[in-house]
Motif scaffolding. Sequence first.
Motif, PDB file in Angstrom:
ATOM      1  N   VAL A 202      35.341  41.215  45.624  1.00 18.37           N
ATOM      2  CA  VAL A 202      34.422  42.332  45.851  1.00 18.37           C
ATOM      3  C   VAL A 202      34.536  42.845  47.275  1.00 18.37           C
ATOM      4  O   VAL A 202      34.533  44.061  47.521  1.00 18.37           O
ATOM      5  CB  VAL A 202      32.976  41.903  45.554  1.00 18.37           C
ATOM      6  N   ARG A 203      34.659  41.938  48.231  1.00 16.06           N
ATOM      7  CA  ARG A 203      34.732  42.332  49.639  1.00 16.06           C
ATOM      8  C   ARG A 203      35.971  43.180  49.946  1.00 16.06           C
ATOM      9  O   ARG A 203      35.983  43.927  50.922  1.00 16.06           O
ATOM     10  CB  ARG A 203      34.732  41.082  50.523  1.00 16.06           C
ATOM     11  N   LYS A 204      36.995  43.076  49.121  1.00 13.28           N
ATOM     12  CA  LYS A 204      38.222  43.849  49.338  1.00 13.28           C
ATOM     13  C   LYS A 204      38.176  45.214  48.661  1.00 13.28           C
ATOM     14  O   LYS A 204      39.101  46.020  48.841  1.00 13.28           O
ATOM     15  CB  LYS A 204      39.429  43.056  48.842  1.00 13.28           C
ATOM     16  N   ARG A 205      37.148  45.460  47.876  1.00 15.44           N
ATOM     17  CA  ARG A 205      37.056  46.716  47.152  1.00 15.44           C
ATOM     18  C   ARG A 205      36.500  47.832  48.023  1.00 15.44           C
ATOM     19  O   ARG A 205      35.727  47.594  48.955  1.00 15.44           O
ATOM     20  CB  ARG A 205      36.148  46.552  45.918  1.00 15.44           C
ATOM     21  N   ILE A 206      36.869  49.055  47.689  1.00 15.01           N
ATOM     22  CA  ILE A 206      36.237  50.224  48.296  1.00 15.01           C
ATOM     23  C   ILE A 206      34.913  50.436  47.580  1.00 15.01           C
ATOM     24  O   ILE A 206      34.870  50.639  46.365  1.00 15.01           O
ATOM     25  CB  ILE A 206      37.125  51.476  48.167  1.00 15.01           C
ATOM     26  N   LEU A 207      33.823  50.384  48.319  1.00 18.07           N
ATOM     27  CA  LEU A 207      32.505  50.442  47.715  1.00 18.07           C
ATOM     28  C   LEU A 207      32.115  51.876  47.358  1.00 18.07           C
ATOM     29  O   LEU A 207      32.567  52.828  47.994  1.00 18.07           O
ATOM     30  CB  LEU A 207      31.467  49.856  48.679  1.00 18.07           C
ATOM     31  N   PRO A 208      31.292  52.041  46.335  1.00 21.46           N
ATOM     32  CA  PRO A 208      30.843  53.387  45.967  1.00 21.46           C
ATOM     33  C   PRO A 208      29.986  54.006  47.071  1.00 21.46           C
ATOM     34  O   PRO A 208      29.332  53.294  47.839  1.00 21.46           O
ATOM     35  CB  PRO A 208      30.030  53.152  44.693  1.00 21.46           C
ATOM     36  N   THR A 209      29.994  55.315  47.143  1.00 19.53           N
ATOM     37  CA  THR A 209      29.194  56.042  48.126  1.00 19.53           C
ATOM     38  C   THR A 209      28.228  56.964  47.401  1.00 19.53           C
ATOM     39  O   THR A 209      28.267  57.095  46.176  1.00 19.53           O
ATOM     40  CB  THR A 209      30.100  56.865  49.054  1.00 19.53           C
TER      41      THR A 209
END
Length: 266
Positions: A202-209
């Motif tokens: 999860v930490r490597k993912r691009i998080l939603p904005t």
Amino acid sequence: METIKKKGVRSVFTVKEKMFLTPHYIRIVFAMSDQQTELFKNVMIGDHNKIFLPVNGTNDIVFPDEHTTNKESLSPVRTYTTQYINYKEKELFVDFVAHGDNGPASGWAIKAKAGDSLGIAMKESSRPILRDADKYLLIGDSTAIPVIGAMLEQLPEGVEADVILEVFGAEDEMFLSSKANLSIEWVHNPYPEKGSNLAEIVRKRILPTGNRFVFAAAEFSIIKNLRNYFKQEQNWLSSEYSAISYWKKGESEDQSSIQRKEERQN
């Protein structure tokens, strides 16, 4: 703000059918009487519920009451998610992770057959299990598939749903239905009790904005890691995420319940 107390309903259900959806995933279908169908008509699918297992190898369910003094005589209790209720056919569905006899609920589900009994308690609610958003990130291990599956089925068209699910192996990947624009990443971990890299993924993912919401449900250490990530490192608002610990390595649900509850309130 006034706290609204939910009404609890409970009943003893009889197994109608059992099926292995995957090698480690069991679906139990319970028959519902007319009375049970009426009693459970206002519960929220995907919300938490309690199951009460038979007492000491019998087929008897013993619910607690205000007069209970001997807790050893009561049915063992575990937390589960009702996957679906078919009110027309009068059937209630509960899914179980089959991880051997080391857990009482798993052991019961593996051995369950038509005619066996299980107590189920739920709370009446009209509150959605997910807040409204345009973009969702849903994260879970195998224990979270029932609730995440229920969430996906309730999402409307047009929203984005990015899902990360950890299962034992490729044979445990399953079809999940949703009207949302759905993307699922399956993570394989044959020995979840020995640890997981779900938080690191999860930490490597691009998080939603933008108008976003994250839901995570998994083992205690994973959730503690992710809660710190969203709250402390990413400075997200508490309304933008929900992280729930369903179990803790090396401890039963009873042993870890207080610590998991305290972590959720942090």
